[in-house]
Design a protein around this motif. Structure first.
Motif, PDB file in Angstrom:
ATOM      1  N   ASP A 124     -41.897 136.119  23.371  1.00 46.53           N
ATOM      2  CA  ASP A 124     -41.377 135.857  24.695  1.00 46.53           C
ATOM      3  C   ASP A 124     -40.092 135.049  24.491  1.00 46.53           C
ATOM      4  N   ASP A 146     -38.127 132.837  27.301  1.00 44.98           N
ATOM      5  CA  ASP A 146     -38.042 131.560  28.011  1.00 44.98           C
ATOM      6  C   ASP A 146     -39.262 130.696  27.709  1.00 44.98           C
ATOM      7  N   VAL A 149     -42.983 135.780  35.142  1.00 46.99           N
ATOM      8  CA  VAL A 149     -43.045 136.676  36.305  1.00 46.99           C
ATOM      9  C   VAL A 149     -41.621 137.091  36.684  1.00 46.99           C
ATOM     10  N   ARG A 182     -38.101 138.287  38.574  1.00 43.61           N
ATOM     11  CA  ARG A 182     -37.329 137.595  39.610  1.00 43.61           C
ATOM     12  C   ARG A 182     -37.826 137.950  41.008  1.00 43.61           C
ATOM     13  N   SER A 217     -39.572 140.087  27.011  1.00 42.89           N
ATOM     14  CA  SER A 217     -39.241 139.118  28.053  1.00 42.89           C
ATOM     15  C   SER A 217     -39.082 139.808  29.399  1.00 42.89           C
ATOM     16  N   SER A 275     -37.096 138.696  31.519  1.00 47.17           N
ATOM     17  CA  SER A 275     -35.767 138.301  32.006  1.00 47.17           C
ATOM     18  C   SER A 275     -34.729 139.408  31.869  1.00 47.17           C
ATOM     19  N   LYS A 276     -33.887 139.517  32.901  1.00 46.80           N
ATOM     20  CA  LYS A 276     -32.757 140.444  32.840  1.00 46.80           C
ATOM     21  C   LYS A 276     -31.562 139.786  32.153  1.00 46.80           C
ATOM     22  N   ASN A 277     -31.693 138.504  31.837  1.00 41.41           N
ATOM     23  CA  ASN A 277     -30.607 137.779  31.159  1.00 41.41           C
ATOM     24  C   ASN A 277     -30.882 137.612  29.667  1.00 41.41           C
TER      25      ASN A 277
HETATM   26  P1  B16 Z   1     -34.484 136.671  35.207  1.00 41.20           P
HETATM   27  P2  B16 Z   1     -39.846 135.356  29.910  1.00 41.20           P
HETATM   28  C1  B16 Z   1     -39.165 135.213  32.473  1.00 41.20           C
HETATM   29  O1  B16 Z   1     -38.799 135.241  31.130  1.00 41.20           O
HETATM   30  C2  B16 Z   1     -39.239 133.787  32.982  1.00 41.20           C
HETATM   31  O2  B16 Z   1     -40.329 133.101  32.375  1.00 41.20           O
HETATM   32  C3  B16 Z   1     -39.433 133.783  34.466  1.00 41.20           C
HETATM   33  O3  B16 Z   1     -39.460 132.452  34.946  1.00 41.20           O
HETATM   34  C4  B16 Z   1     -38.285 134.568  35.119  1.00 41.20           C
HETATM   35  O4  B16 Z   1     -38.448 134.644  36.531  1.00 41.20           O
HETATM   36  C5  B16 Z   1     -38.256 135.985  34.534  1.00 41.20           C
HETATM   37  O5  B16 Z   1     -38.110 135.902  33.134  1.00 41.20           O
HETATM   38  C6  B16 Z   1     -37.126 136.799  35.096  1.00 41.20           C
HETATM   39  O6  B16 Z   1     -35.925 136.244  34.646  1.00 41.20           O
HETATM   40  O7  B16 Z   1     -34.350 136.127  36.587  1.00 41.20           O
HETATM   41  O8  B16 Z   1     -33.557 136.026  34.191  1.00 41.20           O
HETATM   42  O9  B16 Z   1     -34.415 138.172  35.163  1.00 41.20           O
HETATM   43  O10 B16 Z   1     -40.635 134.073  29.926  1.00 41.20           O
HETATM   44  O11 B16 Z   1     -40.667 136.605  30.147  1.00 41.20           O
HETATM   45  O12 B16 Z   1     -38.926 135.460  28.715  1.00 41.20           O
END
Ligand code: B16
Ligand code: MG
Length: 218
Positions: free
Chosen positions: A8, A10, A46, A48, A113, A115-117
């Protein structure tokens, strides 16, 4: 035999979880919805959109789609402002040497992950080159605890789920790994991640062989 490690992002490799928290808290406050660490725990891992849906539900609010989009964009803009200053120093302690050791031992390394970032962040902190496969929020839309993000990671590494170990800090993420049929090492506190096969507080002084031996997986 374990051949792949799925991480993972974050809260496991970098401490961006606190920036997600600050950005969601800022948004919740603007909408008049109470939001603290307890609520934030339920958003880790989770997506966004689903995070926004949960916060709105806690505040008993429903918004039309264009407003939902507005708040998701604003939350992401704030999040990106917070992570803008990050540099390779902010990789969590022990991560870089753990990844280097894993590569040297011949393990395949993947990212799972929501995250889209994820990709720009990995590049920003100079971890991108360690990864053989990346599954992020652009590849998979199902939120953890759905196992898709890790199943896709195993597939991209050309491995079976039982050949992979997942590293996760979120309750939803540990559940995703277990539902995917994988071993999971929780990052954090034992009492918060009861489904994990083992919980460690961080990567400092850890080696892949030491961890896998402890799980009788060598
Ligand atoms: P984004 P992970 C998750 O990353 C975060 O834990 C979660 O808090 C966030 O809302 C999700 O990514 C979406 O992220 O807004 O950057 O697309 O822990 O799965 O690496
Ligand atoms: Mg996480």
């Amino acid at each position: 035999m374990i051949r792949g490690l799925l991480f993972d992002l974050d809260g496991v490799l970098v401490d961006t979880a606190k920036y997600h928290f600050l950005a969601w808290q800022r948004m919740a406050s603007a909408l008049g919805i109470p939001f603290g660490h307890k609520e934030n725990e339920q958003l880790k891992g989770v997506s966004r959109r689903e995070s926004l849906e949960r916060i709105l539900a806690w505040g008993k609010l429903t918004l039309p789609e264009p407003e939902m989009q507005h708040w998701m964009d604003l939350k992401n803009q704030w999040y990106l402002e917070y992570v803008e200053h990050m540099d390779p120093q902010e990789v969590l302690p022990g991560v870089r040497s753990f990844l280097a050791d894993a590569r040297a031992q011949g393990y395949l390394i993947g990212l799972g992950s929501a995250s889209k970032n994820a990709i720009p962040l990995l590049k920003k902190v100079d971890l991108f080159s360690y990864f053989d496969a990346i599954v992020d929020g652009h590849v998979v839309t199902e939120s953890k605890p759905h196992p898709a993000v890790f199943l896709e990671g195993a597939k991209l590494l050309a491995l079976l789920p039982e050949q992979c170990v997942v590293f996760e800090d979120a309750v939803a993420g540990v559940e995703a790994a277990k539902r995917g049929g994988m071993r999971c090492i929780g990052m954090g506190r034992q009492e918060e991640l009861p489904l994990a096969d083992k919980v460690i507080s961080g990567f400092e002084n850890q080696t892949v062989s030491g961890l896998l031996a402890g799980l009788s997986l060598l």
